[in-house]
Design a protein around this motif. Sequence first.
Motif, PDB file in Angstrom:
ATOM      1  N   GLU A  61      36.645  10.927  41.379  1.00  0.00           N
ATOM      2  CA  GLU A  61      37.118  11.878  42.385  1.00  0.00           C
ATOM      3  C   GLU A  61      36.387  13.215  42.262  1.00  0.00           C
ATOM      4  N   VAL A  62      36.137  13.645  41.042  1.00  0.00           N
ATOM      5  CA  VAL A  62      35.376  14.878  40.841  1.00  0.00           C
ATOM      6  C   VAL A  62      33.992  14.730  41.474  1.00  0.00           C
ATOM      7  N   TYR A  63      33.378  13.576  41.266  1.00  0.00           N
ATOM      8  CA  TYR A  63      32.062  13.291  41.841  1.00  0.00           C
ATOM      9  C   TYR A  63      32.132  13.183  43.354  1.00  0.00           C
ATOM     10  N   GLN A  64      33.068  12.364  43.855  1.00  0.00           N
ATOM     11  CA  GLN A  64      33.121  12.050  45.272  1.00  0.00           C
ATOM     12  C   GLN A  64      33.506  13.267  46.112  1.00  0.00           C
ATOM     13  N   LYS A  65      34.382  14.106  45.569  1.00  0.00           N
ATOM     14  CA  LYS A  65      34.794  15.324  46.281  1.00  0.00           C
ATOM     15  C   LYS A  65      33.856  16.499  46.019  1.00  0.00           C
ATOM     16  N   GLN A  66      32.932  16.335  45.088  1.00  0.00           N
ATOM     17  CA  GLN A  66      32.036  17.424  44.676  1.00  0.00           C
ATOM     18  C   GLN A  66      32.856  18.659  44.284  1.00  0.00           C
ATOM     19  N   LEU A  67      33.771  18.429  43.346  1.00  0.00           N
ATOM     20  CA  LEU A  67      34.652  19.507  42.914  1.00  0.00           C
ATOM     21  C   LEU A  67      33.947  20.442  41.937  1.00  0.00           C
ATOM     22  N   LYS A  68      34.351  21.693  41.962  1.00  0.00           N
ATOM     23  CA  LYS A  68      33.935  22.670  40.964  1.00  0.00           C
ATOM     24  C   LYS A  68      35.171  23.048  40.159  1.00  0.00           C
ATOM     25  N   ILE A  69      35.141  22.754  38.863  1.00  0.00           N
ATOM     26  CA  ILE A  69      36.267  23.061  37.981  1.00  0.00           C
ATOM     27  C   ILE A  69      35.819  24.150  37.026  1.00  0.00           C
ATOM     28  N   GLN A  70      36.504  25.279  37.052  1.00  0.00           N
ATOM     29  CA  GLN A  70      36.054  26.502  36.401  1.00  0.00           C
ATOM     30  C   GLN A  70      37.111  27.008  35.426  1.00  0.00           C
ATOM     31  N   GLY A  71      36.683  27.405  34.233  1.00  0.00           N
ATOM     32  CA  GLY A  71      37.550  28.127  33.321  1.00  0.00           C
ATOM     33  C   GLY A  71      37.369  29.625  33.492  1.00  0.00           C
ATOM     34  N   ALA A  72      38.283  30.403  32.907  1.00  0.00           N
ATOM     35  CA  ALA A  72      38.187  31.866  32.964  1.00  0.00           C
ATOM     36  C   ALA A  72      38.731  32.432  31.662  1.00  0.00           C
ATOM     37  N   PHE A  73      37.895  33.190  30.946  1.00  0.00           N
ATOM     38  CA  PHE A  73      38.277  33.756  29.654  1.00  0.00           C
ATOM     39  C   PHE A  73      38.226  35.273  29.724  1.00  0.00           C
ATOM     40  N   ILE A  74      39.300  35.894  29.408  1.00  0.00           N
ATOM     41  CA  ILE A  74      39.545  37.339  29.377  1.00  0.00           C
ATOM     42  C   ILE A  74      39.052  38.059  30.633  1.00  0.00           C
ATOM     43  N   ASN A  75      38.396  39.248  30.513  1.00  0.00           N
ATOM     44  CA  ASN A  75      38.369  40.146  31.665  1.00  0.00           C
ATOM     45  C   ASN A  75      37.145  41.066  31.773  1.00  0.00           C
ATOM     46  N   PRO A  76      35.930  40.582  31.619  1.00  0.00           N
ATOM     47  CA  PRO A  76      34.788  41.512  31.633  1.00  0.00           C
ATOM     48  C   PRO A  76      34.614  42.215  32.981  1.00  0.00           C
ATOM     49  N   TYR A  77      34.287  43.494  32.927  1.00  0.00           N
ATOM     50  CA  TYR A  77      33.939  44.279  34.121  1.00  0.00           C
ATOM     51  C   TYR A  77      35.021  44.236  35.200  1.00  0.00           C
ATOM     52  N   ALA A  78      36.278  44.194  34.812  1.00  0.00           N
ATOM     53  CA  ALA A  78      37.336  44.005  35.796  1.00  0.00           C
ATOM     54  C   ALA A  78      38.401  45.101  35.783  1.00  0.00           C
ATOM     55  N   PHE A  79      38.341  46.041  34.829  1.00  0.00           N
ATOM     56  CA  PHE A  79      39.390  47.043  34.739  1.00  0.00           C
ATOM     57  C   PHE A  79      39.369  48.020  35.914  1.00  0.00           C
ATOM     58  N   GLU A  80      38.187  48.438  36.349  1.00  0.00           N
ATOM     59  CA  GLU A  80      38.114  49.366  37.476  1.00  0.00           C
ATOM     60  C   GLU A  80      38.725  48.741  38.729  1.00  0.00           C
ATOM     61  N   ASP A  81      38.432  47.462  38.974  1.00  0.00           N
ATOM     62  CA  ASP A  81      39.015  46.788  40.126  1.00  0.00           C
ATOM     63  C   ASP A  81      40.529  46.678  39.982  1.00  0.00           C
ATOM     64  N   ALA A  82      41.003  46.348  38.797  1.00  0.00           N
ATOM     65  CA  ALA A  82      42.444  46.209  38.575  1.00  0.00           C
ATOM     66  C   ALA A  82      43.166  47.528  38.845  1.00  0.00           C
ATOM     67  N   ILE A  83      42.611  48.625  38.349  1.00  0.00           N
ATOM     68  CA  ILE A  83      43.210  49.941  38.576  1.00  0.00           C
ATOM     69  C   ILE A  83      43.193  50.288  40.058  1.00  0.00           C
ATOM     70  N   ALA A  84      42.080  49.987  40.742  1.00  0.00           N
ATOM     71  CA  ALA A  84      41.973  50.277  42.171  1.00  0.00           C
ATOM     72  C   ALA A  84      42.993  49.484  42.982  1.00  0.00           C
ATOM     73  N   LEU A  85      43.231  48.239  42.612  1.00  0.00           N
ATOM     74  CA  LEU A  85      44.213  47.421  43.315  1.00  0.00           C
ATOM     75  C   LEU A  85      45.618  47.974  43.140  1.00  0.00           C
ATOM     76  N   LEU A  86      45.922  48.467  41.944  1.00  0.00           N
ATOM     77  CA  LEU A  86      47.219  49.109  41.716  1.00  0.00           C
ATOM     78  C   LEU A  86      47.322  50.409  42.512  1.00  0.00           C
ATOM     79  N   ALA A  87      46.279  51.216  42.464  1.00  0.00           N
ATOM     80  CA  ALA A  87      46.312  52.523  43.118  1.00  0.00           C
ATOM     81  C   ALA A  87      46.429  52.397  44.641  1.00  0.00           C
ATOM     82  N   SER A  88      45.823  51.369  45.202  1.00  0.00           N
ATOM     83  CA  SER A  88      45.825  51.181  46.655  1.00  0.00           C
ATOM     84  C   SER A  88      47.116  50.573  47.168  1.00  0.00           C
TER      85      SER A  88
END
Length: 333
Positions: free
Chosen positions: A268-295
């Motif tokens: 199914e992964v092959y036939q659907k051409q799925l992309k399965i992605q992990g995510a570890f911690i938070n590089p380069y994301a604090f400014e965006d997080a603060i902006a989302l809260l502020a807005s």
Amino acid sequence: MKALVLTGTKKMEIQDLPTPEVKPNEVLVNTAYAGICGTDRALYAGLPGSADAVPPIVLGHENSGIVAAIGSEVTNVKVGDRVTVDPNIYCGECEYCRTDRPELCDNLSAVGVTRDGGLEKSFTAPASVVYPLPDSVSLKAAATTEPISCAVHGVKLLDLTPYQKALVIGDGFMGQIVVQLLQAYGVHQVDFAGLNDKKLAFNKEKFGVTNTYNTKHDSIPADYDVVIEAVGLPQTQEEAVEATKKGAQVLMFGVGKPNQTFSMNTYEVYQKQLKIQGAFINPYAFEDAIALLASGQLDVESLISHEVSLEQVEDVLNGKVDGVSKAVVKVSD
């Protein structure tokens, strides 16, 4: 100063510690609020977080507070500033740091994991990970900047466009953050699956979720362009893959146990051409997080279920406090 110290596996005690000295490149922060998350529960139980926590150590990696002192080399903040702190500190020298993948740093250290964190009156951090807060963001909300930034990093790893239909599996705090985040990033339909009917209904009414599924009795259609798993259990990880249409992306955001596995249909992964992605911690994301809260694009205070003291933290970590969706510790005024 008053501190809650992890002294061993499932052992914590209030201690009187000296106020830490500030190095030239460091900031001393008087903690206002410290968030409690699943990583803290893992560290309390002797499991790894982003790194191993070796007792005795003061936990608390989701922090906000007031700058109490600065080192001689610090220029980005001043005494009295309201701040939040990215706990993750990269070496800048390993293969991953030198190839723009610092979250995979071989020598990662972290406030509240490998060095004392926010479950104490004052803690230090390198100035490079200390972020001043706009006036519109409360110190209570700012204590959630770190988990928001982790969700931002995960979403940035996906190829998102407005036409997509997205599904978030997991009605905990992080799943509810991801629901709002996908909408902020322009996905036109966000659906939500979980186990708590009140949370599902709340997200439909408050945040405009289109469809909800209680996975105890509802079937999820295989109809989604984007699926984000925010639980970390084999059952929900398998459900995430099964909910995909052709060409879909799956983000495995939930944190499983170190020895955990799940099953999938590899054809199914092959036939659907799925992309399965992990995510570890938070590089380069604090400014965006603060902006989302502020807005105002993210509402986190309505998701905080408990405000507790240092003396109550261990009861939260060992499950003695019922109904915790998100708890923050009020360390000082």
